[in-house]
Scaffold this motif. Structure first.
Motif, PDB file in Angstrom:
ATOM      1  N   SER A  39       0.820  -1.225   0.000  1.00 34.37           N
ATOM      2  CA  SER A  39       0.000   0.000   0.000  1.00 34.37           C
ATOM      3  C   SER A  39       0.846   1.264   0.000  1.00 34.37           C
ATOM      4  N   LEU A  40       2.118   1.145   0.387  1.00 38.35           N
ATOM      5  CA  LEU A  40       2.996   2.317   0.472  1.00 38.35           C
ATOM      6  C   LEU A  40       3.809   2.545  -0.794  1.00 38.35           C
ATOM      7  N   ALA A  41       3.680   1.659  -1.770  1.00 34.94           N
ATOM      8  CA  ALA A  41       4.509   1.724  -2.975  1.00 34.94           C
ATOM      9  C   ALA A  41       4.021   2.801  -3.936  1.00 34.94           C
ATOM     10  N   ASP A  42       4.931   3.674  -4.328  1.00 31.36           N
ATOM     11  CA  ASP A  42       4.687   4.634  -5.409  1.00 31.36           C
ATOM     12  C   ASP A  42       3.375   5.394  -5.233  1.00 31.36           C
ATOM     13  N   VAL A  43       3.151   5.925  -4.035  1.00 33.12           N
ATOM     14  CA  VAL A  43       1.877   6.602  -3.759  1.00 33.12           C
ATOM     15  C   VAL A  43       1.693   7.861  -4.603  1.00 33.12           C
ATOM     16  N   PHE A  44       2.782   8.435  -5.113  1.00 37.37           N
ATOM     17  CA  PHE A  44       2.658   9.658  -5.904  1.00 37.37           C
ATOM     18  C   PHE A  44       2.462   9.391  -7.391  1.00 37.37           C
ATOM     19  N   ASP A  45       2.418   8.121  -7.808  1.00 33.37           N
ATOM     20  CA  ASP A  45       2.071   7.804  -9.192  1.00 33.37           C
ATOM     21  C   ASP A  45       0.613   8.175  -9.431  1.00 33.37           C
ATOM     22  N   GLY A  46       0.361   9.111 -10.318  1.00 31.56           N
ATOM     23  CA  GLY A  46      -1.008   9.558 -10.553  1.00 31.56           C
ATOM     24  C   GLY A  46      -1.528  10.499  -9.496  1.00 31.56           C
TER      25      GLY A  46
END
Length: 282
Positions: A39-46
């Protein structure tokens, strides 16, 4: 109406910021490591959002105390970080393959030795994008001090850490941190104000750490299992000036007298906070 005096006392303590709902970082070697759960992976993608309450005593180690980051433990480079910076401001750094972007709020936009709520909303989909940065619910003017180039760097294998990049001698925060939120979407200005006043009340977070010091590892209240391993970071003496706390429906308290709750700001009244708030008898 039944009145539960012990619960009222607990609520009043929380509203007054004296319920020890924070973790204190010493600026030397304290850290909370929350792992690299899916759930913490690449949260700023999109588009994603980071937010926290902070009580900085100084600017922290190297005048760049980390509030939250996703870091590569080997190279000690952060895929992204939000941190204190010189001349009392908040900065955000995001790593791209050929050059990193760094933005900061205005000088003296952060006050030392008081509680400040900070948030960064960012979409890494275009190197021309800038984050929207908030202090105490207000959008701040920002300046970009380093320009990005190349493509965005994935942080999926990097652990999320609070208060430092990697522990001792690595930009350790000096002061208290509480109510750390991560979302894998962009929160609106109204939503930023909502979680500032009512932490946890927007329930689709990727990670949520109240940092109240009541359990070890530090629980991830999002339900995504990203508990934080605590090194140092003792319980803070005070907590932030929140208006209330959200708990899942099965734990909601219903014996409170509504009149003792701090007034809800008009901007944050909405369907998400009409139920299940401590202090609201339903």
């Amino acid at each position: 109406m039944m009145i539960c005096l012990s619960k009222i006392a607990l609520l009043q303590n929380t509203l007054n910021g004296i319920n020890k709902m924070s973790r204190s970082f010493d600026g030397v070697d304290d850290i909370i490591a929350c792992g690299n759960g899916a759930s913490l992976a690449d949260v700023f993608d999109g588009g994603g959002t980071f937010a926290a309450w902070i009580f900085p005593i100084t600017l922290g180690e190297g005048n760049s105390g980390i509030i939250g980051c996703k870091v590569n433990s080997g190279a000690l480079t952060a895929a992204w970080s939000v941190f204190m910076n010189q001349t009392n401001k908040i900065s955000m750094r995001y790593d791209f393959s050929s050059g990193d972007a760094v933005w900061g709020t205005a000088n003296n936009s952060i006050k030392l030795k008081v509680w400040n709520h900070v948030a960064a909303v960012y979409d890494n989909g275009n190197i021309a994008n800038d984050p929207t940065m908030y202090i105490n619910g207000v959008v701040m003017a920002i300046t970009q001090t380093s320009n990005a180039s190349g493509s965005r760097v994935s942080d999926s294998s990097n652990p999320f850490r609070i208060g430092s990049r990697a522990g001792a001698s690595d930009l350790v925060f000096n002061g208290s941190i509480a109510e750390v939120h991560l979302y894998s979407r962009t929160l609106s200005p109204i939503e930023i104000n909502q979680i500032m006043h009512f932490p946890g009340s927007i329930t689709d977070s990727a990670g949520l750490w109240h940092l109240d010091g009541t359990a070890a590892p530090e629980p991830d209240s999002s339900g995504n299992g990203n508990g934080g391993t605590v090194t140092g970071a003792i319980n803070g003496l005070i907590g932030p000036p929140i208006s209330g706390l959200y708990f899942p429906r099965k734990r909601r308290m219903t014996s409170f007298v509504p009149a003792i709750v701090t007034a809800v700001p008009a901007a944050v009244v909405g369907r998400r906070i009409t139920r299940n708030l401590i202090g609201v008898g339903l």
